[in-house]
Design an enzyme around this catalytic site. Structure first.
Site, PDB file in Angstrom:
ATOM      1  N   CYS A 117       0.887  -1.168   0.000  1.00 18.31           N
ATOM      2  CA  CYS A 117       0.000   0.000   0.000  1.00 18.31           C
ATOM      3  C   CYS A 117       0.917   1.209   0.000  1.00 18.31           C
ATOM      4  O   CYS A 117       1.512   1.545   1.023  1.00 18.31           O
ATOM      5  CB  CYS A 117      -0.902   0.010   1.228  1.00 18.31           C
ATOM      6  SG  CYS A 117      -1.858   1.535   1.361  1.00 18.31           S
ATOM      7  N   CYS A 120      -0.491   4.284   2.338  1.00 20.75           N
ATOM      8  CA  CYS A 120      -0.543   4.187   3.803  1.00 20.75           C
ATOM      9  C   CYS A 120      -0.165   2.778   4.215  1.00 20.75           C
ATOM     10  O   CYS A 120       0.976   2.372   4.029  1.00 20.75           O
ATOM     11  CB  CYS A 120      -1.901   4.613   4.348  1.00 20.75           C
ATOM     12  SG  CYS A 120      -3.332   3.987   3.447  1.00 20.75           S
ATOM     13  N   SER A 121      -1.105   2.003   4.759  1.00 18.32           N
ATOM     14  CA  SER A 121      -0.764   0.644   5.186  1.00 18.32           C
ATOM     15  C   SER A 121      -1.976  -0.270   5.093  1.00 18.32           C
ATOM     16  O   SER A 121      -2.184  -1.117   5.954  1.00 18.32           O
ATOM     17  CB  SER A 121      -0.209   0.660   6.606  1.00 18.32           C
ATOM     18  OG  SER A 121      -1.149   1.277   7.477  1.00 18.32           O
ATOM     19  N   CYS A 122      -2.812  -0.089   4.060  1.00 18.85           N
ATOM     20  CA  CYS A 122      -3.995  -0.935   3.882  1.00 18.85           C
ATOM     21  C   CYS A 122      -3.551  -2.401   3.842  1.00 18.85           C
ATOM     22  O   CYS A 122      -2.567  -2.744   3.184  1.00 18.85           O
ATOM     23  CB  CYS A 122      -4.725  -0.567   2.601  1.00 18.85           C
ATOM     24  SG  CYS A 122      -5.353   1.120   2.636  1.00 18.85           S
TER      25      CYS A 122
END
Lengths: 212, 84
Positions: A117, A120-122
């Site tokens: 991702c 962000c950090s999906c």
């Protein structure tokens, strides 16, 4: 340590103080605390409800994802469902359906998939638990998308030149899970045994499933 | 399809590195409330069509060091896409 710091003398002495690491009251952390306290004061939530949610979040683990993969390896019909409608396939195993649409991408002898991702950090938390720190690092997020083969090699994963590397940027509303290839020599293995070979990193796509 | 080369301020889910690049639609993902609106507590309606678009790595990075067939797939909202 000071010069006079000698354990063999056996006299009581102080070790140098290491600062506590629990004082990171950043701006956003203060905001979170303020908001949480207001919501509790207004009885919109309770401290116990917040605690239970955090506990549930911490308790999720890649074991659920591994179950899904092991079932797909042993049941072609289930694999088909998983690739067509992954949320329904999770539900069919009695797992959470997930809040986001899940897309499962299949590794084959021609394609190796890997998830990142960049924004962000999906991450498919409902199947894998919390993402590892490196998954959230700027290094992984920026380099996996433009130098995937190098980054994979750093994970010990060498993808042959005739296999396509397909990066999936989880940049909006979907979540992704890699269906790794079933390791050779596991033909007579049970679903439970197979699940042991399915690691978190294999489902992100930075490694292959473990060898038996 | 080509991704619009625009630089609006706000909560945009279209990464910089893909703006202005061309790829092919891999699948239609459904319609979703517009995240650019949701981020500001607006309803984000009407829902926007979301597509997965597949790009050739060699078309994105000038010095890409992988193989020719390597790709990256991203989710792009319809209002970010123009026909190539």
């Amino acid at each position: 340590m000071t010069e006079r710091h000698q354990h063999e003398q056996g006299v009581p002495h102080r070790h140098p103080l290491r600062p506590d690491q629990d004082d990171t009251l950043t701006y956003w952390r203060a905001m979170e605390i303020a908001l949480r306290e207001l919501l509790i004061e207004k009885r919109l939530t309770s401290a116990d409800e917040v605690r239970r949610e955090v506990e549930a979040m911490d308790n999720r683990s890649p074991v659920d994802g591994a179950r899904v993969v092991a079932r797909a390896w042993t049941d072609p019909q289930y694999q088909q469902l998983l690739l067509m409608d992954a949320n329904a396939a999770c539900e069919a195993l009695g797992l959470e359906r997930g809040l986001y649409k899940l897309i499962v991408v299949e590794n084959t002898d021609q394609v190796h998939n890997v998830v990142v991702c960049t924004l962000c950090s999906c991450y498919p938390r409902f199947l894998l638990g919390l993402p590892p720190d490196w998954y959230k690092s700027r290094n992984y997020r920026s380099r996996m998308v433009n130098s995937p083969r190098e980054v994979l090699r750093e994970f010990g994963t060498v993808v042959p030149d005739d296999v396509v590397v397909r990066v999936h940027d989880s940049n909006a509303d979907m979540r992704y899970l890699v269906l790794p290839r079933r390791p050779a020599g596991t033909d007579d293995w049970s679903e439970e045994q197979l699940a042991e070979l399915v690691t978190r990193d294999a489902m992100i796509g930075v490694t292959f499933a473990a060898e038996p | 399809m080509t991704v619009r080369q625009a630089y609006p301020i706000g909560h945009v889910r279209t990464p910089y590195y893909i703006r202005g690049k061309s790829g092919v639609i891999e699948r239609f993902c459904g319609t979703y409330a517009n995240p650019e609106e949701l981020a500001y507590a607006r309803p984000g309606l009407p829902k926007q069509p979301l597509y997965r678009v597949r790009f050739r790595q060699a078309d994105i990075w000038r010095d890409y060091r992988g193989q020719d067939g390597d790709t990256v797939d991203l989710e792009i909202y319809q209002h970010w896409l123009e026909s190539a």
